[in-house]
Design a protein around this motif. Structure first.
Motif, mmCIF file in Angstrom:
data_model
loop_
_atom_site.group_PDB
_atom_site.id
_atom_site.type_symbol
_atom_site.label_atom_id
_atom_site.label_comp_id
_atom_site.label_asym_id
_atom_site.label_seq_id
_atom_site.Cartn_x
_atom_site.Cartn_y
_atom_site.Cartn_z
ATOM 1 N N VAL A 27 122.469 22.575 25.881
ATOM 2 C CA VAL A 27 122.218 21.553 27.183
ATOM 3 C C VAL A 27 120.604 21.227 27.116
ATOM 4 O O VAL A 27 120.420 19.906 27.276
ATOM 5 C CB VAL A 27 122.612 22.324 28.294
ATOM 6 C CG1 VAL A 27 122.245 21.387 29.734
ATOM 7 C CG2 VAL A 27 124.312 22.421 28.450
ATOM 8 N N LEU A 28 119.755 22.061 27.151
ATOM 9 C CA LEU A 28 118.383 21.839 27.525
ATOM 10 C C LEU A 28 117.956 21.134 26.029
ATOM 11 O O LEU A 28 117.065 20.092 26.335
ATOM 12 C CB LEU A 28 117.690 23.130 27.456
ATOM 13 C CG LEU A 28 117.776 23.909 28.935
ATOM 14 C CD1 LEU A 28 116.789 25.262 28.771
ATOM 15 C CD2 LEU A 28 117.202 23.048 29.976
ATOM 16 N N VAL A 95 109.284 18.444 26.774
ATOM 17 C CA VAL A 95 109.314 19.944 26.441
ATOM 18 C C VAL A 95 108.526 20.735 27.437
ATOM 19 O O VAL A 95 108.901 21.665 28.086
ATOM 20 C CB VAL A 95 108.639 20.268 24.958
ATOM 21 C CG1 VAL A 95 108.425 21.826 24.887
ATOM 22 C CG2 VAL A 95 109.593 19.664 23.946
ATOM 23 N N ALA A 96 107.349 20.086 27.894
ATOM 24 C CA ALA A 96 106.448 20.860 28.892
ATOM 25 C C ALA A 96 107.382 20.768 30.197
ATOM 26 O O ALA A 96 107.297 21.759 30.961
ATOM 27 C CB ALA A 96 105.244 20.039 29.041
ATOM 28 N N VAL A 97 108.059 19.616 30.493
ATOM 29 C CA VAL A 97 108.638 19.905 31.662
ATOM 30 C C VAL A 97 109.672 20.865 31.963
ATOM 31 O O VAL A 97 109.897 21.508 32.809
ATOM 32 C CB VAL A 97 109.324 18.214 32.302
ATOM 33 C CG1 VAL A 97 110.135 18.355 33.344
ATOM 34 C CG2 VAL A 97 108.052 17.301 32.300
ATOM 35 N N SER A 98 110.756 20.817 31.090
ATOM 36 C CA SER A 98 111.554 21.654 30.885
ATOM 37 C C SER A 98 111.057 23.194 30.782
ATOM 38 O O SER A 98 111.846 24.041 31.426
ATOM 39 C CB SER A 98 112.539 21.418 29.540
ATOM 40 O OG SER A 98 111.909 21.736 28.330
ATOM 41 N N GLY A 99 110.111 23.171 30.140
ATOM 42 C CA GLY A 99 109.377 24.647 30.178
ATOM 43 C C GLY A 99 108.893 25.093 31.516
ATOM 44 O O GLY A 99 108.943 26.428 31.826
ATOM 45 N N SER A 128 122.435 24.334 36.656
ATOM 46 C CA SER A 128 121.509 23.273 37.238
ATOM 47 C C SER A 128 121.246 22.222 35.960
ATOM 48 O O SER A 128 120.952 20.889 36.473
ATOM 49 C CB SER A 128 119.943 23.982 37.508
ATOM 50 O OG SER A 128 120.335 25.102 38.622
ATOM 51 N N ALA A 129 121.116 22.461 34.804
ATOM 52 C CA ALA A 129 120.918 21.560 33.918
ATOM 53 C C ALA A 129 121.811 20.645 33.410
ATOM 54 O O ALA A 129 121.825 19.608 33.137
ATOM 55 C CB ALA A 129 120.260 22.405 32.520
ATOM 56 N N ALA A 130 123.161 21.354 33.700
ATOM 57 C CA ALA A 130 124.226 20.486 33.121
ATOM 58 C C ALA A 130 124.769 19.714 34.384
ATOM 59 O O ALA A 130 125.465 18.706 34.124
ATOM 60 C CB ALA A 130 125.507 21.411 32.381
ATOM 61 N N CYS A 131 124.787 20.269 35.618
ATOM 62 C CA CYS A 131 125.528 19.865 36.605
ATOM 63 C C CYS A 131 124.545 19.337 37.772
ATOM 64 O O CYS A 131 125.284 18.490 38.549
ATOM 65 C CB CYS A 131 126.397 20.897 37.374
ATOM 66 S SG CYS A 131 127.490 21.491 36.135
#
Length: 399
Positions: A27-28, A95-99, A128-131
């Motif tokens: 997902v990420l 990548v930085a934001v998701s980190g 949180s990431a998927a929904c």
């Protein structure tokens, strides 16, 4: 026979956990790749800051762009990005934001003593990431709210361990990048942590003053940005603002009345947060719910106020779900988040210009829910327990 059953159960649990982590990675990874594919510079909001840094490096004033709403210190922080090729930023920024979001979630879990390898940890982040739509919006925009989503739980984790001055430094550094977390200063006032409060104030003040001296327009933030924020007169931006002061006038409420309602709600939220801090319960809950109450109160009156600001508060509250006395255990918490479910269609509210009504419902409902919970916690206490460093539910280990 019992030993064999236990071995099989343990194997199934380990297999299930492995599959959950694999799903989270997919997902990420997909979200990061999608952002890199559909954006040309890593995200629209980050591009505003990077463009301001490029303007400064070229000798101009970053505050020539009215949508650059950051302190002068953010210009210097964005300067390294301005030197990178756009092709690198397209991948590096998401990548930085998701980190930041992943690290913030980890800090929130540790604040409550929840193991990072637990199923609760991976399910919360996966959900949180998927929904949760604001998660995808923040990743797509690459807004610097991501730094606040990391800094707040990290600061509360430090404060929960007695390192209040370090917590003040962390919050001060985040405010130097984006002033979003300034309302948390009231938590230090409630706790009577003068030295930590001084660190929180001095870090962004010194950083911004030093950076301003390097700009051709040192007072640009004061003379241009602050009036813009106070007026909130950008017609395009107003369509996406979620605060009652911006949404109610679109329903026919006079602007003065809408601002008065927002201010009353904000004052009530701050008072409830004060009561929560001086109420009973585990330190983790008191820290998180007081800080969340202060931030939500500020979002009710701040201009602008967007849906991705929820990423500063919601993960912090969600991580406390193992505690029986947490706000995440109340049905109103989940009702407030329901309009933000990915794929949920609501009549008349699907056009982007109308989604602010959904965001306003979530913001107001969540703020009222946290405020009500903070008062009830003061009156009734928080029935959570922790045994041997692990969170328990009703006396039984949660993980």
């Amino acid at each position: 026979m019992d030993t064999g059953k236990n071995d099989i159960s343990g194997w199934l649990v380990r297999r299930a956990s492995w599959h959950l982590w694999a799903a989270l990675g997919v997902v990420l990874g997909a979200a990061v790749l999608r952002t890199a594919r559909v954006t040309s510079d890593g995200g629209m909001d980050n591009a505003i800051v990077v463009r301001a840094a490029r303007t400064w490096l070229a000798g101009g004033s970053p505050y020539d762009d009215p949508h650059f709403l950051y302190l002068p210190s953010a210009v210097l922080a964005a300067a390294p990005q301005a030197l990178l090729p756009v092709s690198v930023l397209r991948v590096l920024v998401p990548v930085a934001v998701s980190g930041c979001l992943l690290a913030g979630w980890a800090c929130a879990l540790r604040l409550y003593g929840v193991p990072l390898r637990s199923r609760c940890a991976v399910l919360g982040l996966l959900g949180s990431a998927a929904c949760f739509a604001p998660f995808g919006h923040l990743l797509l925009l690459a807004n610097w709210t991501a730094t606040a989503a990391l800094a707040l739980p990290l600061a509360l984790l430090l404060a929960g361990r007695g390192r209040w001055t370090a917590a003040g430094v962390v919050l001060g550094a985040a405010i130097a990048l984006k002033p979003l977390l300034a309302p948390v200063a009231l938590l230090f006032v409630f706790a009577r942590r003068a030295r930590a409060l001084a660190a929180l104030v001095l870090v962004p003040a010194v950083a911004s003053a030093g950076a301003a001296l390097l700009l051709p327009d040192p007072l640009g933030f004061v003379t241009r940005t602050l009036p813009f924020l106070l007026r909130g007169d950008d017609g395009f931006v107003r369509l996406y603002e979620a605060s009652p002061a911006a949404v109610l006038p679109r329903l026919g409420v006079p602007q003065t009345v809408a601002e008065g309602i927002a201010l009353l709600l904000c004052a009530a939220g701050v008072a409830c947060a004060y009561l929560r801090w001086h109420g009973p319960g585990p330190d983790a809950l008191r820290l998180a719910e007081t800080a969340a109450g202060l931030m939500l109160s500020a979002f009710l009156v701040s201009r602008p106020s967007y849906d991705h600001y929820l990423l500063v508060v919601v993960p912090l509250l969600l991580a406390g779900v193992p505690y029986a006395g947490s706000v995440a255990r109340t049905p109103w918490f989940w009702l407030a988040l329901a309009p933000q479910l990915t794929g949920l269609s609501l009549p008349y509210l699907e056009p982007p210009q109308r989604r602010a009504f959904k965001d306003a419902f979530t913001l107001v409902t969540l703020a009222v829910t946290v405020a009500r919970h903070n008062v009830r916690s003061r009156l009734l206490g928080a029935p959570a327990t922790a045994v041997a460093g692990k969170v328990t539910m009703n006396g039984d280990p949660a993980f």
